[in-house]
Write a protein that holds these residues in place. Structure first.
Motif, short mmCIF file in Angstrom:
data_model
loop_
_atom_site.label_atom_id
_atom_site.label_comp_id
_atom_site.label_asym_id
_atom_site.label_seq_id
_atom_site.Cartn_x
_atom_site.Cartn_y
_atom_site.Cartn_z
N PHE A 162 -29.99 -33.53 89.64
CA PHE A 162 -28.57 -33.62 89.26
C PHE A 162 -28.06 -32.25 88.83
CE2 PHE A 162 -25.33 -33.91 86.00
CZ PHE A 162 -24.38 -34.72 86.60
N THR A 163 -28.82 -31.55 88.00
CA THR A 163 -28.39 -30.24 87.49
C THR A 163 -28.21 -29.25 88.63
OG1 THR A 163 -29.59 -30.66 85.43
CG2 THR A 163 -29.00 -28.38 85.91
N ALA A 164 -29.16 -29.21 89.55
CA ALA A 164 -29.06 -28.27 90.68
C ALA A 164 -27.84 -28.59 91.53
CB ALA A 164 -30.33 -28.33 91.51
N ARG A 165 -27.60 -29.86 91.76
CA ARG A 165 -26.47 -30.25 92.61
C ARG A 165 -25.14 -29.95 91.91
NH1 ARG A 165 -27.99 -34.94 93.05
NH2 ARG A 165 -26.60 -36.05 91.61
N TYR A 166 -25.03 -30.29 90.62
CA TYR A 166 -23.76 -30.14 89.92
C TYR A 166 -23.41 -28.67 89.70
CZ TYR A 166 -19.98 -30.84 86.60
OH TYR A 166 -18.76 -30.81 85.99
N TYR A 167 -24.43 -27.86 89.33
CA TYR A 167 -24.15 -26.45 89.02
C TYR A 167 -24.38 -25.53 90.20
CZ TYR A 167 -23.54 -27.97 84.24
OH TYR A 167 -23.07 -28.59 83.11
N GLN A 168 -24.51 -26.11 91.41
CA GLN A 168 -24.61 -25.33 92.64
C GLN A 168 -25.73 -24.29 92.54
OE1 GLN A 168 -22.62 -25.94 95.37
NE2 GLN A 168 -21.63 -27.63 94.28
N HIS A 169 -26.90 -24.75 92.05
CA HIS A 169 -28.04 -23.85 91.83
C HIS A 169 -29.19 -24.32 92.71
CE1 HIS A 169 -29.49 -20.60 89.26
NE2 HIS A 169 -30.66 -21.18 89.26
N SER A 170 -30.10 -23.42 93.01
CA SER A 170 -31.23 -23.81 93.84
C SER A 170 -32.12 -24.79 93.07
CB SER A 170 -32.04 -22.58 94.26
OG SER A 170 -33.12 -22.33 93.41
N LEU A 171 -32.62 -25.80 93.78
CA LEU A 171 -33.46 -26.82 93.14
C LEU A 171 -34.77 -26.21 92.65
CD1 LEU A 171 -34.06 -29.72 92.33
CD2 LEU A 171 -34.86 -30.15 94.67
N GLY A 172 -35.36 -25.32 93.44
CA GLY A 172 -36.63 -24.72 93.03
C GLY A 172 -36.50 -23.92 91.74
N ASP A 173 -35.42 -23.15 91.63
CA ASP A 173 -35.21 -22.37 90.41
C ASP A 173 -34.86 -23.27 89.24
OD1 ASP A 173 -35.20 -19.68 89.34
OD2 ASP A 173 -33.06 -19.97 89.00
N THR A 174 -34.13 -24.35 89.49
CA THR A 174 -33.81 -25.31 88.42
C THR A 174 -35.07 -25.94 87.86
OG1 THR A 174 -31.66 -25.79 89.44
CG2 THR A 174 -32.51 -27.40 87.86
N LEU A 175 -35.95 -26.41 88.73
CA LEU A 175 -37.22 -26.99 88.28
C LEU A 175 -38.03 -25.96 87.49
CD1 LEU A 175 -38.10 -28.74 91.64
CD2 LEU A 175 -37.71 -29.96 89.50
N HIS A 176 -38.02 -24.73 87.97
CA HIS A 176 -38.78 -23.66 87.32
C HIS A 176 -38.24 -23.41 85.91
CE1 HIS A 176 -41.24 -20.00 87.31
NE2 HIS A 176 -40.20 -19.35 86.83
N GLN A 177 -36.92 -23.34 85.76
CA GLN A 177 -36.33 -23.06 84.46
C GLN A 177 -36.47 -24.24 83.51
OE1 GLN A 177 -35.07 -20.12 83.49
NE2 GLN A 177 -35.60 -19.28 85.51
N ALA A 178 -36.56 -25.46 84.03
CA ALA A 178 -36.57 -26.65 83.19
C ALA A 178 -37.94 -26.99 82.63
CB ALA A 178 -36.04 -27.85 83.98
N MET A 179 -39.00 -26.37 83.13
CA MET A 179 -40.34 -26.69 82.63
C MET A 179 -40.85 -25.57 81.73
SD MET A 179 -42.89 -26.15 85.92
CE MET A 179 -42.02 -27.24 87.03
N PRO A 180 -41.76 -25.87 80.82
CA PRO A 180 -42.33 -24.82 79.95
C PRO A 180 -43.00 -23.71 80.74
CG PRO A 180 -42.89 -27.01 79.14
CD PRO A 180 -42.28 -27.20 80.49
N VAL A 181 -43.08 -22.53 80.14
CA VAL A 181 -43.63 -21.35 80.81
C VAL A 181 -45.03 -21.61 81.34
CG1 VAL A 181 -44.41 -18.98 80.44
CG2 VAL A 181 -42.20 -19.71 79.55
N LEU A 182 -45.88 -22.28 80.54
CA LEU A 182 -47.27 -22.48 80.97
C LEU A 182 -47.37 -23.42 82.17
CD1 LEU A 182 -49.09 -22.66 77.51
CD2 LEU A 182 -48.91 -20.73 79.09
N LEU A 183 -46.45 -24.37 82.29
CA LEU A 183 -46.44 -25.22 83.49
C LEU A 183 -46.00 -24.40 84.71
CD1 LEU A 183 -45.06 -28.70 82.37
CD2 LEU A 183 -47.42 -27.92 82.58
N ARG A 184 -45.09 -23.47 84.51
CA ARG A 184 -44.68 -22.60 85.62
C ARG A 184 -45.85 -21.77 86.11
NH1 ARG A 184 -39.63 -19.63 82.61
NH2 ARG A 184 -38.70 -21.50 81.67
N GLN A 185 -46.77 -21.46 85.20
CA GLN A 185 -47.92 -20.62 85.55
C GLN A 185 -49.10 -21.42 86.09
OE1 GLN A 185 -48.68 -18.59 81.87
NE2 GLN A 185 -46.85 -17.29 82.02
N GLY A 186 -48.97 -22.74 86.13
CA GLY A 186 -50.02 -23.56 86.71
C GLY A 186 -50.94 -24.24 85.72
N ARG A 187 -50.67 -24.14 84.41
CA ARG A 187 -51.50 -24.83 83.42
C ARG A 187 -51.33 -26.34 83.56
NH1 ARG A 187 -52.50 -22.22 78.30
NH2 ARG A 187 -52.44 -24.30 77.35
N PRO A 188 -52.37 -27.13 83.24
CA PRO A 188 -52.25 -28.58 83.29
C PRO A 188 -51.25 -29.08 82.25
CG PRO A 188 -54.55 -27.90 83.18
CD PRO A 188 -53.74 -26.69 82.91
#
Length: 745
Positions: A93-119
């Motif tokens: 919803f956020t990516a669609r409403y704010y005309q942002h890329s879905l991949g970058d939205t998912l990246h920004q919405a998760m904690p840093v350690l999840l972005r780096q591959g931590r369980p």
């Protein structure tokens, strides 16, 4: 799409990767499938260009627009189970409403350690607990007196003790392991965040009695407790909105659900956390930018697993997944800090509305000075308007007293009548808050001989003079340089600071009242962790003192001993170029005025201004924020501005002025041709230079889209972004699209 044992595995995985490109990327599954099969929501590590990145599978298929043998395989899957479905929905919803890329939205919405591959797993803490007593077991400790002492201590704590607490008492890990071998104690792991309570009682202290207005508001929220029910809790400062939140959350947690409370500033989080943790026996977790990466992942996992029923956080906490959503509360909903100003430019308040509607749960937006958007929705009946007009103390909120600055000599921005009022308040044993929304010593440095001003080389702005430490600093690009000994233009040594900032006002007050402590609270003085809370702790002891601060002090703080508030210069934000400037200034003035007279003594608010005859300022002073907001709404309707129309702002920036301007002209031509045929309700304004055209050695140009219907605005935005992504010229210019901008700067 789930890859079940009875169906063949998918041949193609569509993965969202952290990139500005608004598309998914096709990959082949790796040989080893996850235990539950391939499905949307799984994190995977994939090759992307010359690097490896963490992406999220968004769909599984058997076909691709590319030959399957040319698709790169997934390197590895990172999760046995997919990320929570409600979180995936919110990111889409956020990516669609704010005309942002879905991949970058998912990246920004998760904690840093999840972005780096931590369980997705929180850290655990070792706990030790005594087992049931036995004669034989105790007899074996006759020759081990320290083990016997340790066992005795464990029995005094039936719910167990962490290793750290045990070692602090002088015992060792070997002694603990010996008790385990003798079946006298057991070791277990508990989560660091969101640990289950050791009692079934919900409240640690009783709820406060509600007055009639608070009880009516709470009852209104309870009327539709199991449905989307947006309420605007419009209460004057000090009217007890937080107690309504507490009792609403009590009801939510009693039903086995979770509550999310958003607060605007990290400075408000410690005091809010302390109040909630003293009220509830269940886990209360915090999410804000002051946490370490490990702490943030611990809290995120505790909430996602459902162990933590109460979540308090700042803007980014809107993205935390809730296992059992029960209610969302946005405190100080008008505050501009809920809007992200770069990258993914989302508004946490608006996402809270969308999320509450998706979950079909109650939503409470609380403020003493609601945004014009929220008041508009309340007037239309979209939100239920709940009012709290009485303070918890017996004194009504103080009215603003306008003090004319014209022709008056100033000391540190203060004129003699104001200084005398401060002296009288301190003599009565009370505290004074001096509000000046400008940090540093002075807004700039000037040559009294030739008129030279200390301007920033990279921005169209003056550099601010600081004394602690001495330097000139640009608050737009963070550039610093030494204070010159003489004027660079004429060589004169007669350099003088112009205007006043927090440092200069602090210095002046310290000289005027040498026996009274002066506490300065701004971004410079509170850089050290916990410095803000420590200063407020000293202030709350009640001794006479002076507080000098920026808007950090204006939001939600309960300062019971402050009876006088002084606004050094009310004009700074009233006449800015942004159409929201007057709304934001009125909210800030009302909020800072609300710090006065919150306890046993009445409050007084002195507002220094050069424009005592300004009709808007007089309306605010004489009739309050609600009257001014009503007039501003009428003016917005006449001018076809939000909330009566919807905006999207295209920002273009480049080191070359012509590059940004040229792209702006092409974009404007495209949009005017497109809207004439497809969306006649949309208007396109610009391109024009930004209010600060040059910043950080880059030229900034704006193009504004306006529409009466959101659907047409979003259609126009989608067309514009597709064109920009395909334009060769746009690759040489940095651009961003801000849907529902809160500032046109």
């Amino acid at each position: 799409m789930l890859d079940s044992p009875s169906s063949p595995p998918p041949r193609v995985l569509r993965v969202a990767v952290p990139t500005p490109l608004r598309r998914l990327f096709d990959y082949r599954p790796c040989r080893e499938a996850p235990p539950g099969g391939w499905q949307a929501g799984l994190r995977v590590r994939v090759p992307f260009g010359r690097r490896q990145v963490v992406g999220v599978v968004m769909a599984c298929d058997n076909r691709s627009d590319y030959p399957l043998d040319r698709l790169k395989p997934v390197e590895a899957w990172l999760d046995a189970e997919p990320l929570p479905e409600d979180w995936l929905w919110l990111c889409r919803f956020t990516a669609r409403y704010y005309q942002h890329s879905l991949g970058d939205t998912l990246h920004q919405a998760m904690p840093v350690l999840l972005r780096q591959g931590r369980p997705l797993a929180g850290r655990q803490r070792e706990h030790w607990r005594a087992l049931a007593a036995s004669r034989d077991g105790d007899a074996r400790l006759k020759r081990a007196p320290r083990q016997a002492e340790l066992l005795s201590m464990l029995r005094q704590h039936p719910h167990g003790l962490p290793t750290q607490a045990i070692v602090a008492q002088g015992f060792t890990r070997d002694q603990l392991l010996s008790l385990v071998e003798k079946a006298l104690a057991e070791r277990h792991e508990i989560p660091l965040a969101g640990a289950a309570p050791a009692t079934t009682q919900l409240l640690a202290e009783p709820a406060l009695p509600l007055n009639r207005e608070q009880a009516t508001a709470l009852a209104a929220i309870h009327e539709r407790f199991d449905a989307f029910h947006p309420c605007l809790l419009h209460g004057v400062t000090g009217s007890g909105k937080t107690e309504v939140y507490l009792q609403l959350i009590e009801a939510v947690v009693a039903r086995g659900r979770q509550a999310l409370l958003l607060v605007p500033e990290i400075g408000l989080t410690p005091q809010t956390l302390a109040r909630f943790r003293s009220r509830f026996r269940v886990a209360v977790v915090a999410l804000h930018s002051g946490l370490t990466d490990n702490e943030r992942l611990d809290a995120w996992e505790a909430v996602a697993s459902g162990r933590a029923p109460i979540v308090i956080g700042t803007r980014s906490a809107i993205f935390v997944p809730l296992a059992r959503p029960g209610a969302i509360i946005v405190d100080e909903e008008h505050d501009g800090s809920f809007k992200q100003q770069d990258g993914l430019r989302y508004h946490a308040r608006d996402l809270a509305v969308a999320r509450a509607k998706h979950h079909d749960i109650p939503l409470v937006l609380g403020s003493a000075t609601p945004s014009l958007e929220s008041l508009y929705h309340a007037e239309r009946g979209n939100y239920r308007h709940l009012r709290l007009t009485r303070r918890a103390s017996r004194y009504a909120p103080a009215r603003l007293e306008l003090i004319d600055l014209r022709g008056r000599q100033r000391q540190g921005g203060l004129i003699p009548p104001t200084i005398e009022a401060i002296r009288e308040t301190l003599a009565a044993g009370h505290q004074v808050l001096v509000f000046i929304n400008r940090r540093g010593f002075a807004p700039t440095l000037a040559c009294h001989t030739c008129g030279w001003l200390a301007d920033c080389d990279a921005c169209d702005a003056h550099m601010t003079l600081h004394r602690q430490p001495p330097m000139l600093a640009c608050h737009h690009c963070d550039k610093h340089r030494p204070v010159p000994d003489a004027c660079p233009e004429c060589g004169s040594a007669d350099l003088r600071p112009l205007g006043s900032g927090t440092e200069r006002t602090e210095e002046t007050l310290a000289a005027l009242f040498p026996k009274v402590p002066v506490h300065r609270i701004d971004r410079d003085s509170t850089r050290r962790r916990d410095a803000f809370e420590q200063t407020l702790g000293e202030v709350r002891r009640g001794a006479p003192c002076l507080l000098v601060g920026t808007q950090m002090l204006a939001k939600g703080h309960h300062l019971p001993h402050v009876t006088l508030v002084v606004v050094v210069n009310a004009d700074a934000g009233l006449y800015a170029s942004d159409f929201r400037a007057l709304e934001h200034s009125a909210q800030l003035l009302t909020q800072v005025a609300g710090r006065a007279g919150r306890a046993a003594h009445p409050g007084r608010v002195l507002v220094q201004t050069l424009h005592t005859d300004d009709p808007h300022l007089r309306l605010l002073a004489e009739h309050g924020y609600d009257a001014l907001a009503g007039q501003l709404l009428a003016e917005r309707r006449a001018a076809a501005l939000p909330p009566f129309r919807h905006l999207a702002l295209l920002r273009l920036e480049s080191p070359r002025e012509e590059a940004a301007t040229s792209l702006g002209r092409e974009a404007a031509l495209l949009m005017r041709q497109w809207v004439a045929e497809h969306a006649p309700d949309v208007s396109c304004l610009g391109p024009v230079p930004a209010p600060m055209e040059r910043r950080q050695n880059r030229y900034h140009v704006h193009l504004l889209l306006s529409a009466g219907r959101r659907s047409q605005l979003h259609a126009a935005c989608a067309r514009l972004t597709v064109w920009l992504e395909a334009s060769p010229e746009a690759r040489r210019v940095r651009w961003s699209l801000d849907v529902d901008p809160q500032s046109l700067s």
